[in-house]
Design a protein around this motif. Sequence first.
Motif, PDB file in Angstrom:
ATOM      1  N   LYS A   1       3.435   0.946  -4.514  1.00 17.02           N
ATOM      2  CA  LYS A   1       3.840  -0.056  -5.606  1.00 17.02           C
ATOM      3  C   LYS A   1       3.269  -1.475  -5.165  1.00 17.02           C
ATOM      4  O   LYS A   1       2.324  -2.007  -6.150  1.00 17.02           O
ATOM      5  CB  LYS A   1       5.220  -0.278  -5.911  1.00 17.02           C
ATOM      6  N   MET A   2       2.988  -1.954  -3.941  1.00 16.18           N
ATOM      7  CA  MET A   2       2.778  -3.274  -3.619  1.00 16.18           C
ATOM      8  C   MET A   2       1.079  -2.978  -3.535  1.00 16.18           C
ATOM      9  O   MET A   2       0.258  -3.949  -4.071  1.00 16.18           O
ATOM     10  CB  MET A   2       3.243  -3.662  -2.058  1.00 16.18           C
ATOM     11  N   ALA A   3       0.468  -2.068  -3.049  1.00 13.24           N
ATOM     12  CA  ALA A   3      -0.813  -2.067  -2.754  1.00 13.24           C
ATOM     13  C   ALA A   3      -1.697  -1.832  -4.241  1.00 13.24           C
ATOM     14  O   ALA A   3      -2.719  -2.434  -4.364  1.00 13.24           O
ATOM     15  CB  ALA A   3      -1.257  -0.625  -2.060  1.00 13.24           C
ATOM     16  N   LYS A   4      -0.968  -1.316  -5.239  1.00 16.05           N
ATOM     17  CA  LYS A   4      -1.932  -1.106  -6.523  1.00 16.05           C
ATOM     18  C   LYS A   4      -1.486  -2.488  -7.286  1.00 16.05           C
ATOM     19  O   LYS A   4      -1.929  -2.450  -8.620  1.00 16.05           O
ATOM     20  CB  LYS A   4      -1.485   0.412  -7.183  1.00 16.05           C
ATOM     21  N   SER A   5      -0.488  -3.279  -6.778  1.00 16.70           N
ATOM     22  CA  SER A   5      -0.161  -4.356  -7.876  1.00 16.70           C
ATOM     23  C   SER A   5      -1.090  -5.323  -8.032  1.00 16.70           C
ATOM     24  O   SER A   5      -0.901  -6.233  -8.781  1.00 16.70           O
ATOM     25  CB  SER A   5       1.165  -4.682  -7.175  1.00 16.70           C
ATOM     26  N   GLY A   6      -2.013  -5.512  -6.995  1.00 14.47           N
ATOM     27  CA  GLY A   6      -2.972  -6.526  -6.822  1.00 14.47           C
ATOM     28  C   GLY A   6      -2.919  -7.494  -5.762  1.00 14.47           C
ATOM     29  O   GLY A   6      -3.374  -8.562  -5.697  1.00 14.47           O
ATOM     30  N   VAL A   7      -1.912  -7.090  -4.726  1.00 12.93           N
ATOM     31  CA  VAL A   7      -1.642  -7.695  -3.324  1.00 12.93           C
ATOM     32  C   VAL A   7      -3.335  -7.877  -2.506  1.00 12.93           C
ATOM     33  O   VAL A   7      -3.945  -6.881  -2.806  1.00 12.93           O
ATOM     34  CB  VAL A   7      -0.693  -7.282  -2.773  1.00 12.93           C
ATOM     35  N   GLY A   8      -3.451  -8.956  -2.114  1.00  9.39           N
ATOM     36  CA  GLY A   8      -4.548  -9.069  -1.420  1.00  9.39           C
ATOM     37  C   GLY A   8      -4.710  -8.425  -0.009  1.00  9.39           C
ATOM     38  O   GLY A   8      -5.570  -7.698   0.719  1.00  9.39           O
ATOM     39  N   LEU A   9      -3.546  -8.740   0.692  1.00 11.39           N
ATOM     40  CA  LEU A   9      -3.603  -8.191   2.057  1.00 11.39           C
ATOM     41  C   LEU A   9      -2.032  -7.749   2.201  1.00 11.39           C
ATOM     42  O   LEU A   9      -1.161  -8.881   1.804  1.00 11.39           O
ATOM     43  CB  LEU A   9      -4.079  -9.196   3.229  1.00 11.39           C
ATOM     44  N   ILE A  10      -1.731  -6.936   3.304  1.00 12.58           N
ATOM     45  CA  ILE A  10      -0.118  -6.583   3.527  1.00 12.58           C
ATOM     46  C   ILE A  10       0.109  -6.932   4.955  1.00 12.58           C
ATOM     47  O   ILE A  10      -0.827  -6.254   5.853  1.00 12.58           O
ATOM     48  CB  ILE A  10       0.191  -5.240   3.084  1.00 12.58           C
TER      49      ILE A  10
END
Length: 337
Positions: free
Chosen positions: A45-54
């Motif tokens: 969910k985080m990765a495909k939401s538009g976050v730049g880096l985790i």
Amino acid sequence: MKDIFDECNFGEFKLKSRIIRTGAWERQTEDGGFLSSEVFERYEKMAKSGVGLILSEMFAFDPKDRFYEYSSNINYRGFIKDYKQITGICHEYDVPILGQLAFFYYDDGDNQKAEPNDLTIDGIRKLQAEVIMVAKKFSFAGFDGVQINMGNNFYLSRFTNPYFNQRKDKYGGNTLNRLRIVLEIIQLIKKTIGFHVSCRINIEDVRKGGLTQEESMKMAKLLAEHGAESIQITGRTISMKYDASQKHIFLDFANKLAQDIDIPVILAGNLRDMETMNGILNTSNIEFMSLSKPFIAQADFLADWKENGKGTSRCKGCNNCYSKKESRCLQFDAIDD
């Protein structure tokens, strides 16, 4: 006009946005330490939401560490398999991910809670070797780099703080000496692994004889000079001596630092709405911002913000997720289920 959803460069990485997710605790595991399905779903969910880096949840390497049971586990036999899947999910959506290393105690072999003044040179070398081994494990699992958490009240924050570090050798005294243990770690990681190395540092800690903003600024510049490739600004809880309703408490410091060094500076802390964040981007030197609790309240909230061109996190700032050391929102998870 800059926008949080600008594509941009972050060191060697090409990011899809200026937003960085910072992880904290990890409690969603099964017997033996294996990750539960909820963890994989959260990362997707985080990765495909538009976050730049985790930035991952915190990893500790000693089972006797204070927060080990609440942290991601680097020692269980399924670590490489599980985290190759996690990093693979992130890379599928072109999102780089760094493993966050944070430990509170250190066992030097003689003392399970050896403090900075207790360590012999051999103890320092043992600590450095263990950190390098963690970074190596991260590389085997597909992480793109490591963040060394030397902020809040974790071990390396105390080692580099003049309040705690009263050593008389080359690892104590002036700023460079107190930071030497970390600078040597960075150089070894760069030499042996070639990883992106990020450092998380405190702005100050308001102890008498402790870390000041001037000292923290010196530390940040030394880290950049010795190979750190990004710096995230944070602080201990008791350092919140400013009126956060008037101004972001780390902004002036981070803004000055971003002007003075050539590596990315990440502004963290109580960022909740897109309008405020875009305002900071366009009135300061800040290029990157990190959020933690909003991703716990709703892992994919950025997708809504990007679609609507505005947004405010549903996170209420209750801090229960942090105080109870949970990787889930205690207000909204039951509702979503």
